[in-house]
Motif scaffolding. Structure first.
Motif, PDB file in Angstrom:
ATOM      1  N   SER A  65       0.844  -1.200   0.000  1.00  0.00           N
ATOM      2  CA  SER A  65       0.000   0.000   0.000  1.00  0.00           C
ATOM      3  C   SER A  65       0.879   1.250   0.000  1.00  0.00           C
ATOM      4  O   SER A  65       2.051   1.206   0.399  1.00  0.00           O
ATOM      5  CB  SER A  65      -0.916   0.019   1.225  1.00  0.00           C
ATOM      6  OG  SER A  65      -0.185   0.328   2.397  1.00  0.00           O
TER       7      SER A  65
ATOM      8  N   CYS B  39      -5.271   6.600   8.290  1.00  0.00           N
ATOM      9  CA  CYS B  39      -4.479   5.748   7.402  1.00  0.00           C
ATOM     10  C   CYS B  39      -3.143   5.310   7.984  1.00  0.00           C
ATOM     11  O   CYS B  39      -2.332   4.727   7.269  1.00  0.00           O
ATOM     12  CB  CYS B  39      -4.250   6.457   6.067  1.00  0.00           C
ATOM     13  SG  CYS B  39      -3.426   8.049   6.206  1.00  0.00           S
TER      14      CYS B  39
ATOM     15  N   LEU C 131      -6.596   2.613   6.769  1.00  0.00           N
ATOM     16  CA  LEU C 131      -6.902   2.576   5.347  1.00  0.00           C
ATOM     17  C   LEU C 131      -5.647   2.240   4.548  1.00  0.00           C
ATOM     18  O   LEU C 131      -4.565   2.737   4.845  1.00  0.00           O
ATOM     19  CB  LEU C 131      -7.444   3.945   4.896  1.00  0.00           C
ATOM     20  CG  LEU C 131      -7.854   4.047   3.437  1.00  0.00           C
ATOM     21  CD1 LEU C 131      -9.070   3.165   3.168  1.00  0.00           C
ATOM     22  CD2 LEU C 131      -8.152   5.490   3.080  1.00  0.00           C
TER      23      LEU C 131
ATOM     24  N   SER D  25      -4.277   2.219   0.611  1.00  0.00           N
ATOM     25  CA  SER D  25      -4.524   2.686  -0.752  1.00  0.00           C
ATOM     26  C   SER D  25      -3.508   2.052  -1.692  1.00  0.00           C
ATOM     27  O   SER D  25      -2.328   1.951  -1.367  1.00  0.00           O
ATOM     28  CB  SER D  25      -4.389   4.209  -0.808  1.00  0.00           C
ATOM     29  OG  SER D  25      -5.260   4.817   0.129  1.00  0.00           O
TER      30      SER D  25
ATOM     31  N   ALA E 285      -8.996   1.733  -2.937  1.00  0.00           N
ATOM     32  CA  ALA E 285      -8.953   1.207  -1.571  1.00  0.00           C
ATOM     33  C   ALA E 285     -10.293   0.558  -1.272  1.00  0.00           C
ATOM     34  O   ALA E 285     -11.317   0.902  -1.862  1.00  0.00           O
ATOM     35  CB  ALA E 285      -8.676   2.322  -0.566  1.00  0.00           C
TER      36      ALA E 285
ATOM     37  N   HIS F 233      -7.528   8.955   1.810  1.00  0.00           N
ATOM     38  CA  HIS F 233      -7.298   8.347   0.501  1.00  0.00           C
ATOM     39  C   HIS F 233      -6.765   9.397  -0.481  1.00  0.00           C
ATOM     40  O   HIS F 233      -5.901   9.096  -1.304  1.00  0.00           O
ATOM     41  CB  HIS F 233      -8.576   7.693  -0.018  1.00  0.00           C
ATOM     42  CG  HIS F 233      -8.368   6.816  -1.201  1.00  0.00           C
ATOM     43  ND1 HIS F 233      -7.454   5.783  -1.228  1.00  0.00           N
ATOM     44  CD2 HIS F 233      -8.948   6.826  -2.426  1.00  0.00           C
ATOM     45  CE1 HIS F 233      -7.495   5.182  -2.414  1.00  0.00           C
ATOM     46  NE2 HIS F 233      -8.385   5.811  -3.154  1.00  0.00           N
TER      47      HIS F 233
ATOM     48  N   LEU G 239     -13.096   2.940  -2.492  1.00  0.00           N
ATOM     49  CA  LEU G 239     -12.705   4.326  -2.711  1.00  0.00           C
ATOM     50  C   LEU G 239     -11.846   4.396  -3.970  1.00  0.00           C
ATOM     51  O   LEU G 239     -11.086   3.464  -4.260  1.00  0.00           O
ATOM     52  CB  LEU G 239     -11.906   4.854  -1.521  1.00  0.00           C
ATOM     53  CG  LEU G 239     -12.705   4.901  -0.228  1.00  0.00           C
ATOM     54  CD1 LEU G 239     -12.064   4.017   0.799  1.00  0.00           C
ATOM     55  CD2 LEU G 239     -12.841   6.308   0.258  1.00  0.00           C
TER      56      LEU G 239
ATOM     57  N   VAL H 264     -12.010  12.440  -5.223  1.00  0.00           N
ATOM     58  CA  VAL H 264     -12.079  11.145  -4.543  1.00  0.00           C
ATOM     59  C   VAL H 264     -13.547  10.779  -4.330  1.00  0.00           C
ATOM     60  O   VAL H 264     -14.384  11.657  -4.081  1.00  0.00           O
ATOM     61  CB  VAL H 264     -11.284  11.190  -3.206  1.00  0.00           C
ATOM     62  CG1 VAL H 264     -11.799  12.243  -2.268  1.00  0.00           C
ATOM     63  CG2 VAL H 264     -11.221   9.837  -2.536  1.00  0.00           C
TER      64      VAL H 264
END
Length: 167
Positions: free
Chosen positions: A10, A24, A34, A36, A47, A74, A117, A133
């Protein structure tokens, strides 16, 4: 014999493995964590996030503040990838901070299922990066945002240095 391939790393784990950001940060055990991932060659990031029961808005849907955090974090990953691709940062640190988040909630988002996402750069230069986003569920946009990130440089005598974290 088949070669074993490593799963993709990620953006957060690659650039900020010690980050404690609530949304994140890989090192925040109580955060959303999170992750991504760079998408196709078009520069989009994707994500997937599975809400927890604690993310309830009181009506059985995903809380709006959690949605805002997901979209902001994100977009931060997209800023990192965009700034590197455009050669806007010389040392791999994130030197941009969220300056604005224009968020539009379009439909309720589920509390019981994962959401997806997607983010992409709308524009980028040394001073400002703008990221679009979206949060999706069941092939419909549930929330969308345009996030403006401005270049941040510490002033002499300021505590801290260039940001080493998304926000």
């Amino acid at each position: 014999m088949m070669e074993r391939t490593e799963p993709p790393m990620s953006v957060q784990d690659r650039y900020f493995p010690d980050l404690t950001c609530f949304g994140c940060g890989p090192r925040n055990d109580k955060g959303l964590r999170l992750k991504s991932f760079l998408g196709e060659a078009d520069g989009t990031l994707g994500a997937t996030f599975r809400p927890w029961p604690e993310h309830d808005n009181g009506l059985g849907f995903l809380n709006g503040g959690i949605i805002a955090t997901l979209l902001d974090c994100h977009s931060a990953a997209s800023v990192v990838v965009t700034s590197e691709r455009e050669g806007l940062v010389p040392d791999g640190t994130l030197q941009y901070v969220t300056a604005g988040l224009d968020l539009r909630y379009q439909r309720p988002s589920p509390l019981h299922d994962h959401v997806d996402l997607v983010a992409w750069a709308a524009s980028a230069d040394e001073r400002v990066i703008v990221i679009d986003v979206e949060l999706w569920w069941q092939e419909k946009v549930r929330a969308a945002a345009t996030v403006t990130w401005k270049r941040w440089r510490p002033r002499p005598g300021h505590v801290g240095g260039p940001a080493t974290a998304p926000h």
